[in-house]
Design an enzyme around this catalytic site. Structure first.
Site, PDB file in Angstrom:
ATOM      1  N   THR A  11       0.810  -1.229   0.000  1.00 52.72           N
ATOM      2  CA  THR A  11       0.000   0.000   0.000  1.00 52.72           C
ATOM      3  C   THR A  11       0.837   1.270   0.000  1.00 52.72           C
ATOM      4  O   THR A  11       0.295   2.366  -0.141  1.00 52.72           O
ATOM      5  CB  THR A  11      -0.947   0.026   1.217  1.00 52.72           C
ATOM      6  OG1 THR A  11      -0.162  -0.028   2.421  1.00 52.72           O
ATOM      7  CG2 THR A  11      -1.911  -1.157   1.181  1.00 52.72           C
ATOM      8  N   GLY A  12       2.154   1.147   0.146  1.00 50.70           N
ATOM      9  CA  GLY A  12       3.030   2.324   0.139  1.00 50.70           C
ATOM     10  C   GLY A  12       3.379   2.764  -1.270  1.00 50.70           C
ATOM     11  O   GLY A  12       3.061   2.080  -2.252  1.00 50.70           O
ATOM     12  N   ASN A  13       4.040   3.911  -1.385  1.00 49.79           N
ATOM     13  CA  ASN A  13       4.414   4.435  -2.702  1.00 49.79           C
ATOM     14  C   ASN A  13       5.249   3.441  -3.497  1.00 49.79           C
ATOM     15  O   ASN A  13       4.985   3.188  -4.679  1.00 49.79           O
ATOM     16  CB  ASN A  13       5.207   5.739  -2.551  1.00 49.79           C
ATOM     17  CG  ASN A  13       4.372   6.897  -2.061  1.00 49.79           C
ATOM     18  OD1 ASN A  13       3.165   6.918  -2.234  1.00 49.79           O
ATOM     19  ND2 ASN A  13       5.015   7.879  -1.446  1.00 49.79           N
ATOM     20  N   VAL A  14       6.276   2.874  -2.865  1.00 44.42           N
ATOM     21  CA  VAL A  14       7.177   1.965  -3.576  1.00 44.42           C
ATOM     22  C   VAL A  14       6.492   0.627  -3.828  1.00 44.42           C
ATOM     23  O   VAL A  14       6.638   0.042  -4.913  1.00 44.42           O
ATOM     24  CB  VAL A  14       8.488   1.781  -2.795  1.00 44.42           C
ATOM     25  CG1 VAL A  14       9.374   0.727  -3.456  1.00 44.42           C
ATOM     26  CG2 VAL A  14       9.235   3.100  -2.698  1.00 44.42           C
ATOM     27  N   ARG A  39      -3.262  -2.782   9.897  1.00 45.99           N
ATOM     28  CA  ARG A  39      -4.097  -1.586   9.759  1.00 45.99           C
ATOM     29  C   ARG A  39      -4.486  -1.313   8.309  1.00 45.99           C
ATOM     30  O   ARG A  39      -5.448  -0.581   8.045  1.00 45.99           O
ATOM     31  CB  ARG A  39      -3.392  -0.362  10.351  1.00 45.99           C
ATOM     32  CG  ARG A  39      -2.188   0.122   9.593  1.00 45.99           C
ATOM     33  CD  ARG A  39      -1.639   1.411  10.201  1.00 45.99           C
ATOM     34  NE  ARG A  39      -0.498   1.924   9.466  1.00 45.99           N
ATOM     35  CZ  ARG A  39       0.762   1.556   9.692  1.00 45.99           C
ATOM     36  NH1 ARG A  39       1.030   0.669  10.640  1.00 45.99           N
ATOM     37  NH2 ARG A  39       1.748   2.067   8.972  1.00 45.99           N
ATOM     38  N   SER A  40      -3.740  -1.890   7.345  1.00 47.32           N
ATOM     39  CA  SER A  40      -4.069  -1.707   5.932  1.00 47.32           C
ATOM     40  C   SER A  40      -4.773  -2.926   5.344  1.00 47.32           C
ATOM     41  O   SER A  40      -4.972  -3.004   4.131  1.00 47.32           O
ATOM     42  CB  SER A  40      -2.791  -1.422   5.126  1.00 47.32           C
ATOM     43  OG  SER A  40      -2.172  -0.249   5.572  1.00 47.32           O
ATOM     44  N   CYS A 130      18.176   5.021  -3.321  1.00 44.56           N
ATOM     45  CA  CYS A 130      17.698   5.609  -4.572  1.00 44.56           C
ATOM     46  C   CYS A 130      18.727   6.513  -5.231  1.00 44.56           C
ATOM     47  O   CYS A 130      18.911   6.472  -6.460  1.00 44.56           O
ATOM     48  CB  CYS A 130      16.394   6.370  -4.337  1.00 44.56           C
ATOM     49  SG  CYS A 130      16.438   7.519  -2.951  1.00 44.56           S
ATOM     50  N   LYS A 215      25.715   6.704   2.817  1.00 40.60           N
ATOM     51  CA  LYS A 215      25.195   5.592   2.014  1.00 40.60           C
ATOM     52  C   LYS A 215      25.744   5.636   0.595  1.00 40.60           C
ATOM     53  O   LYS A 215      26.123   4.607   0.022  1.00 40.60           O
ATOM     54  CB  LYS A 215      23.664   5.642   1.962  1.00 40.60           C
ATOM     55  CG  LYS A 215      22.946   5.278   3.245  1.00 40.60           C
ATOM     56  CD  LYS A 215      21.447   5.512   3.077  1.00 40.60           C
ATOM     57  CE  LYS A 215      20.692   5.301   4.365  1.00 40.60           C
ATOM     58  NZ  LYS A 215      19.244   5.612   4.217  1.00 40.60           N
ATOM     59  N   HIS A 243      14.801  12.337  -8.739  1.00 38.51           N
ATOM     60  CA  HIS A 243      16.045  12.806  -8.137  1.00 38.51           C
ATOM     61  C   HIS A 243      16.997  13.288  -9.227  1.00 38.51           C
ATOM     62  O   HIS A 243      17.090  12.683 -10.300  1.00 38.51           O
ATOM     63  CB  HIS A 243      16.753  11.675  -7.380  1.00 38.51           C
ATOM     64  CG  HIS A 243      16.093  11.290  -6.093  1.00 38.51           C
ATOM     65  ND1 HIS A 243      14.994  11.939  -5.575  1.00 38.51           N
ATOM     66  CD2 HIS A 243      16.406  10.291  -5.203  1.00 38.51           C
ATOM     67  CE1 HIS A 243      14.654  11.358  -4.414  1.00 38.51           C
ATOM     68  NE2 HIS A 243      15.492  10.372  -4.183  1.00 38.51           N
ATOM     69  N   ASN A 316      12.927   8.419  -8.915  1.00 41.93           N
ATOM     70  CA  ASN A 316      13.422   7.706  -7.729  1.00 41.93           C
ATOM     71  C   ASN A 316      12.511   6.589  -7.261  1.00 41.93           C
ATOM     72  O   ASN A 316      12.954   5.645  -6.596  1.00 41.93           O
ATOM     73  CB  ASN A 316      13.654   8.687  -6.582  1.00 41.93           C
ATOM     74  CG  ASN A 316      12.415   9.469  -6.211  1.00 41.93           C
ATOM     75  OD1 ASN A 316      11.929  10.278  -7.008  1.00 41.93           O
ATOM     76  ND2 ASN A 316      11.882   9.243  -5.027  1.00 41.93           N
TER      77      ASN A 316
END
EC number: 1.2.1.11
Length: 340
Positions: A11-14, A39-40, A130, A215, A243, A316
């Protein structure tokens, strides 16, 4: 015969982008599971023309599943990735948890595909940061030709790299600028992000650098060559997706800008758009939704003996995260699992 694939954090962007790219690239899927936290549970997500309901990650049995694409934070990954790996499911992890583990390969398929066989150590493969992913795609073909000695990079990173709340914060702050009394105080970021730039991504380290900058150094060395020296300044900018990076490269040997341009045009995953005229370069807005890493502004750096400058832009959420993870899955299928 295809693969049984689980997308963790669907359910997240990625996670949503992973599902989109699996469908777009027609990854050979026999069965797919969209997993999320309790919760999702039941949230609907798209997989091509199909709508999936999310299933509970906490109760999911990874036995019999081939590949799990993880798009959740390091804390949750620490709990669930070893469980999936122990059940025989190969984990491709987008968090930073395993990137610096010597027993876990850190892979950008255009750069170090040979590292894929190291997955067997822990049944886990790490997806890089990313900002690193797009940079090393540009560096590798140039390194093969002239050997890179040092890289100085400044990044201009979009808010989507911080997640949905950061996207909302930029949107709300921008709107609030035009409506008296509707100003929105910083929450995700330490300072206002709308109409501003913030030279601070992730936590500060003892030497004054941020962890995002560290990183880029550590991951470039692991993916491309440990002998390359890297110094980075990472900046958050008021862009929703995409990016950008200004990269200065010092080589062991001289590399002419025209030859560099030709090398990059032939390199996998790269699109060169480099005209010395108004608009003859790529900006973040133009790269959104694209698979490529775009290179522009290729030119000699006359201040050092063997120097080159270039401008690097990529989506990204795609090459920096979801696309690279799916490309790793494709590489794993071709080179190791060989079912599809």
């Amino acid at each position: 015969m295809g693969y049984k694939v689980a997308v963790v954090g669907a359910t997240g962007n990625v996670g949503r982008e992973m599902l989109n790219i699996l469908a777009e690239r027609q990854f050979p899927v026999d069965e797919i599971a969209a997993l999320a936290s309790r919760r999702s549970l039941g949230t609907e997500v798209s997989f091509g023309d199909t709508t999936l309901k999310t299933r509970n990650l906490e109760q999911f049995d990874f036995s019999g599943w081939d590949i799990a694409l993880f798009a959740i934070g390091s804390d949750a990954t620490k709990d669930y990735a070893p469980r999936a790996a122990k059940a025989g499911c190969v984990v491709i992890d987008n968090s930073s948890l395993y990137r610096y583990d010597p027993d876990v390969p850190l892979i950008v398929p255009e750069v170090n595909p040979q590292a894929i066989h190291g997955y067997a150590n822990k049944n886990i493969i790490a997806n890089p940061n990313c900002s690193t992913a797009q940079m090393v795609v540009a560096l590798k073909p140039l390194h093969d030709r002239a050997t890179i000695r040092r890289v100085v990079v400044s990044t201009y990173q979009s808010v989507s790299g911080s997640g949905k709340d950061a996207i909302d914060e930029l949107w709300d702050q921008t709107k609030g600028m035009y409506v008296p009394g509707q100003e929105v105080a910083p929450s995700v970021y330490p300072k206002q992000i709308a109409f501003n730039v913030i030279p601070h991504i992730d936590v500060f380290l003892d030497d004054g650098s941020t962890k995002e900058e560290w990183k880029m150094v550590a991951e470039t060395k692991k993916i491309v060559d440990p002998a390359i020296k890297v110094t980075a300044t990472c900046v958050r900018v008021p862009v929703f997706v995409g990016h950008s990076e200004a990269i200065n490269i010092e080589f062991e040997e001289f590399l002419d800008e025209d030859e560099a341009r030709d090398i990059l045009r032939e390199a996998p995953g790269i699109m060169v758009v480099d005209k010395r005229e108004d608009g003859g370069y790529v900006t973040p807005v133009e790269c959104v939704g694209d698979f490529a890493t775009f290179i522009s502004r290729i030119r000699q750096d006359s201040t050092i003996e063997n120097g080159l400058n270039l401008w690097c832009v990529s989506d990204n959420l795609r090459k920096g995260a979801a696309l690279n993870a799916v490309q790793i899955a494709e590489l794993l299928g071709r080179e190791v699992l060989k079912k599809g």
